[in-house]
Design an enzyme around this catalytic site. Sequence first.
Site, short mmCIF file in Angstrom:
data_model
loop_
_atom_site.label_atom_id
_atom_site.label_comp_id
_atom_site.label_asym_id
_atom_site.label_seq_id
_atom_site.Cartn_x
_atom_site.Cartn_y
_atom_site.Cartn_z
N PHE A 66 -6.78 0.76 -10.45
CA PHE A 66 -5.36 1.15 -10.48
C PHE A 66 -4.91 1.62 -11.85
CE2 PHE A 66 -4.60 -3.61 -10.43
CZ PHE A 66 -3.93 -3.73 -11.63
N HIS A 94 0.80 -1.22 0.00
CA HIS A 94 0.00 0.00 0.00
C HIS A 94 0.84 1.28 0.00
CE1 HIS A 94 -3.60 2.11 -0.53
NE2 HIS A 94 -3.14 2.99 0.35
FE1 HAS Z 1 -5.95 1.98 -4.32
C1 HAS Z 1 -6.27 -1.46 -4.64
C2 HAS Z 1 -8.04 1.92 -1.60
C3 HAS Z 1 -5.50 5.38 -3.88
C4 HAS Z 1 -3.31 1.90 -6.50
N1 HAS Z 1 -5.00 0.49 -5.37
C5 HAS Z 1 -5.28 -0.85 -5.38
C6 HAS Z 1 -4.36 -1.52 -6.25
C7 HAS Z 1 -3.49 -0.58 -6.73
C8 HAS Z 1 -3.91 0.70 -6.19
C9 HAS Z 1 -2.31 -0.81 -7.65
O1 HAS Z 1 -9.22 -0.17 0.30
C10 HAS Z 1 -4.41 -3.01 -6.59
C11 HAS Z 1 -3.44 -3.81 -5.82
C12 HAS Z 1 -3.55 -5.26 -6.27
O2 HAS Z 1 -2.87 -5.61 -7.25
O3 HAS Z 1 -4.31 -6.02 -5.66
N2 HAS Z 1 -6.69 3.39 -3.02
C13 HAS Z 1 -7.52 3.16 -1.99
C14 HAS Z 1 -7.82 4.41 -1.30
C15 HAS Z 1 -7.11 5.40 -1.96
C16 HAS Z 1 -6.39 4.73 -3.02
C17 HAS Z 1 -8.72 4.60 -0.11
N3 HAS Z 1 -4.69 3.37 -5.06
C18 HAS Z 1 -4.66 4.71 -4.74
C19 HAS Z 1 -3.59 5.35 -5.45
C20 HAS Z 1 -2.96 4.38 -6.19
C21 HAS Z 1 -3.67 3.14 -5.92
C22 HAS Z 1 -3.25 6.83 -5.34
C23 HAS Z 1 -1.80 4.45 -7.09
C24 HAS Z 1 -1.09 5.52 -7.34
N4 HAS Z 1 -6.99 0.51 -3.35
C25 HAS Z 1 -7.74 0.70 -2.23
C26 HAS Z 1 -8.22 -0.61 -1.75
C27 HAS Z 1 -7.72 -1.58 -2.61
C28 HAS Z 1 -6.94 -0.84 -3.60
C29 HAS Z 1 -9.08 -0.90 -0.58
C30 HAS Z 1 -7.91 -3.09 -2.52
C31 HAS Z 1 -9.03 -3.55 -3.34
C32 HAS Z 1 -9.14 -5.05 -3.30
O4 HAS Z 1 -10.08 -5.55 -2.69
O5 HAS Z 1 -8.29 -5.76 -3.86
C33 HAS Z 1 -7.07 6.87 -1.57
O6 HAS Z 1 -5.74 7.26 -1.35
C34 HAS Z 1 -7.71 7.78 -2.61
C35 HAS Z 1 -7.82 9.23 -2.11
C36 HAS Z 1 -8.01 10.18 -3.24
C37 HAS Z 1 -8.92 11.16 -3.30
C38 HAS Z 1 -8.98 12.06 -4.52
C39 HAS Z 1 -8.43 13.47 -4.28
C40 HAS Z 1 -8.40 14.25 -5.57
C41 HAS Z 1 -7.38 15.07 -5.99
C42 HAS Z 1 -7.45 15.73 -7.36
C43 HAS Z 1 -8.01 17.12 -7.31
C44 HAS Z 1 -8.25 17.61 -8.71
C45 HAS Z 1 -8.14 18.89 -9.12
C46 HAS Z 1 -8.39 19.22 -10.56
C47 HAS Z 1 -7.78 19.99 -8.22
C48 HAS Z 1 -9.89 11.41 -2.22
C49 HAS Z 1 -6.17 15.34 -5.16
C50 HAS Z 1 -9.84 19.59 -10.77
C51 HAS Z 1 -9.99 20.89 -11.47
C52 HAS Z 1 -11.13 21.29 -12.09
C53 HAS Z 1 -11.13 22.57 -12.83
C54 HAS Z 1 -12.36 20.48 -12.06
#
Ligand code: HAS
Length: 542
Positions: free
Chosen positions: A369, A217
Amino acid sequence: FHKEDTALVLTHICFAFAALFLGGVAGLLQGLVRGGTITLPAGIGYYQLLTAHGVFMALVFTTFFIIGFLYSAVAKTLGGELQPVARNLGWIGFGLMSIGTIVATMMILLDKATVLYTFYAPMQASVDFYIALVLIVVGSWVSGAGIFYQYRYWKKHHKGKLSPLLSFMSVAVMLLWIIATLGVAIEVLFQLIPWSLGWVDEVNVLLSRTLFWYFGHPLVYFWLLPAYMCWYVCIPKIIGGKVFSDALARFSFVLFLLFSIPVGFHHQLMEPGISPFWKYLQVVLTFMVVIPSLMTAFSLFASFEMNGRARGSKGLFGWVKKLPWKDVRFFAPFMGMLIFIPAGAGGLINASNQMNAVIHNTLWVTGHFHLTVATSVALTFFGMTYWLIPSMMGRELTPGMNKLGIIQTILWCIGMFFMSGSMHTVGLLGSPRRTAYTTYSDHPDAVGWMPYHVAMAVGGTILFAAVILMVVNILLMFKLPKGYTEYPVGEVADAAQPVPRLFERWGLWVGLLVLLIVVAYTVPVIDMLNNTTPGSKGYVTW
Ligand code: HAS
């Protein structure tokens, strides 16, 4: 940049993109196989290809790119050039990591390491593959030592001064990586190597998976944080604005350091042998690690809005028009940010126990992912490459190259829309991940998944075209006319609050992190070792 620093950084970057190319070839083929379009020739296995794809893309491309970028960041912000010791450590690290990568690649090609990119037990590889992993990890530690050396050297000669934001972030990323890789080092050295050598007959599978996810993670934040470095520090400069708050940026990195490690169980929610209490605790900590991402989103919106208003934008969203849409240095990372909104929302779904039961081990996770690491992170890295190479080589990013970069970004987004969109949808319909082409004896459900698998293959083909264009663009960048391209480092907005000195007390943060790790892991690991948790027996050996 000093010539030797340029050589060190760009060797890492080129190695990374060579891996992206090989991973892209594997990805294209495996997408076509899964869609039922082709069968693989010469006895190549689907899982062999899947291993190559995951290792090249998720492990090699990212690690080499990140370490190269971090070296450029500390060279740029801590004195303008690397100290000879730091540079030498960088080369030694690179040497070890590249030898490890070449050996690991050979093992995968020989079908002696078809264990997927997660490589935990009970799938077993040849011992050479595990030794190659050790070389890669140790190499990355040596590289990390070079980054720490440069930072400490600067601090020693600038007593009492606050370190530049980009260098602070580089240290945080490398600390996160080193503490996280300790888990996988224990797994490889004490479980996988003795087991693959036949010194022991059994391996504790649950412990192996737990040690992997202890690393797995934070690995995703090791990928994400360098992209955040670009979003926090480089993007404000590119849009002609300022960093919203240095203190907030540092605080979010400290929170990532604290909360991204003791959360591995959210990958094991469906696993027997870990008591619900410890899963619950780690899910709570998972939701804590979402906070710094929300802070990042807030900070980015604030930077964009402040900059727009300073340029006379009117109304609630007038600032959107002031953003430099035609500049690839902004456009590619921006698409990454935008896509991180649904990608992050998907992560929140995954982390919720009941919903995890719906999506676990389905193609939804693969879709998740591909949006996070393969789009938000990868597009940001691509966008950075368009200034990193020319600025380090003293060349000019021409309008023609900029245009090619925009086309490449758009292609990537279209390809990913089809691929990740269909992965998410068909995952909800139950299609499993990591499965070769099958219609399960023409079961109606499985037959119903096929159109989505074909759409995945179409998306994968478009993505492959985007990989090719990226590689061509990199080659062309070495031929750009001599001139100047800025290495963008934003200044902090005048109204920002001063930075509390507490943030640079690394001992305090590492101490707190160790405490959190001990709380989150000690009892469940003792249970695993003793087979005491209901469900762990029988699952524990192979
Ligand atoms: Fe994940 C599975 C939970 C983030 C990568 N994740 C994976 C796997 C990968 C991965 C590779 O809880 C698969 C692993 C495998 O092979 O089995 N993940 C999360 C959570 C977050 C999260 C809670 N993951 C990531 C990130 C990754 C990544 C980042 C790679 C870089 N993930 C999981 C869970 C699994 C999982 C379970 C297991 C599932 C299973 O059962 O197998 C959090 O960190 C996400 C928080 C993000 C936000 C978004 C914030 C938005 C931002 C952008 C703002 C945009 C702007 C532009 C300003 C709340 C910062 C807009 C402008 C305009 C003008 C509109």
